[in-house]
Design an enzyme around this catalytic site. Structure first.
Site, PDB file in Angstrom:
ATOM      1  N   ASP A 124       0.858  -1.183   0.000  1.00  0.00           N
ATOM      2  CA  ASP A 124       0.000   0.000   0.000  1.00  0.00           C
ATOM      3  C   ASP A 124       0.890   1.228   0.000  1.00  0.00           C
ATOM      4  OD1 ASP A 124      -1.872   2.022   0.389  1.00  0.00           O
ATOM      5  OD2 ASP A 124      -3.065   0.852   1.806  1.00  0.00           O
ATOM      6  N   ARG A 126      -0.246   4.375  -0.703  1.00  0.00           N
ATOM      7  CA  ARG A 126      -1.068   5.587  -0.686  1.00  0.00           C
ATOM      8  C   ARG A 126      -0.610   6.566   0.391  1.00  0.00           C
ATOM      9  NH1 ARG A 126      -6.888   2.771  -0.450  1.00  0.00           N
ATOM     10  NH2 ARG A 126      -5.662   1.435   0.960  1.00  0.00           N
TER      11      ARG A 126
END
Length: 202
Positions: A124, A126
């Site tokens: 991830d 983000r």
């Protein structure tokens, strides 16, 4: 975050004010859809990661398109709220082509976590600084966050956003996405209690 433009945006869910931003750090354009008066405390808020396959093409591989629609409907039903749509978040931040390659690996048996790792990419990637900046610009001091992801809540908190409540956004699972959703629950800490005891999907 530089606020660039505001325009009325009628949608199938209701009328929003589309507020366009430019992230001066990286040149990425972002948008927030605002319904009603949101400045102040406890604004119902969805921070939505872009997902072309789910949001635009209605892919059943994920639940993103359903969550997008449900969030907009919930905001309108509430009478006020915000949806921050974050570009640069495709495939949990790895980009569209990498996401498609990861989906291919999932067809071959890997789960969504191991597929990213097999490509040498983060699970991830983000980042939520843009969302925090947008909320600050809109005068939002705290949010009720429409999300099943406690890591998103933690990330926003680190960026100075007070999250007073995490509001579930649960979509009915199907045969195409049940394995993906269970991986999100078991390996990415998502709160998805509705996955238990589903006939034909165990």
């Amino acid at each position: 975050m530089e606020r660039v433009v505001e325009v009325r945006l009628p949608t199938a869910h209701g009328v929003f004010l589309a507020v366009g931003y430019l992230d001066r750090r990286n040149g990425i354009e972002q948008v927030a859809l605002v319904h009603g008066e949101v400045a102040g405390q406890a604004a119902l808020t969805r921070v939505h990661s872009e997902c072309l396959t789910g949001d635009a093409f209605a892919s059943t591989h994920c639940e993103c398109g359903g969550q997008l629609s449900a969030a907009l409907e919930a905001i309108v039903a509430e009478g006020s709220g915000i949806l921050v749509y974050l570009q640069g978040h495709e495939g949990r931040g790895i980009g569209l082509l990498a996401k498609l390659r990861a989906m291919k690996l999932q067809e071959d048996g890997l789960d969504t976590v191991d597929a990213n790792l097999a490509l040498g990419l983060p699970v991830d990637a983000r980042e939520y600084g843009a969302a925090a900046g947008i909320l600050q610009d809109l005068g939002v001091r705290s949010v009720r966050l429409l999300s099943n992801n406690p890591r998103k809540r933690e990330a926003l908190t680190r960026h100075g956003v007070t999250v007073t409540e995490q509001v579930p956004l649960l979509m009915p699972p199907g045969t195409e996405n049940i394995r993906y959703l269970r991986t999100k629950r078991e390996r990415l800490d998502h709160d998805l209690p509705h996955l238990e005891g589903i006939p034909g999907l165990s």
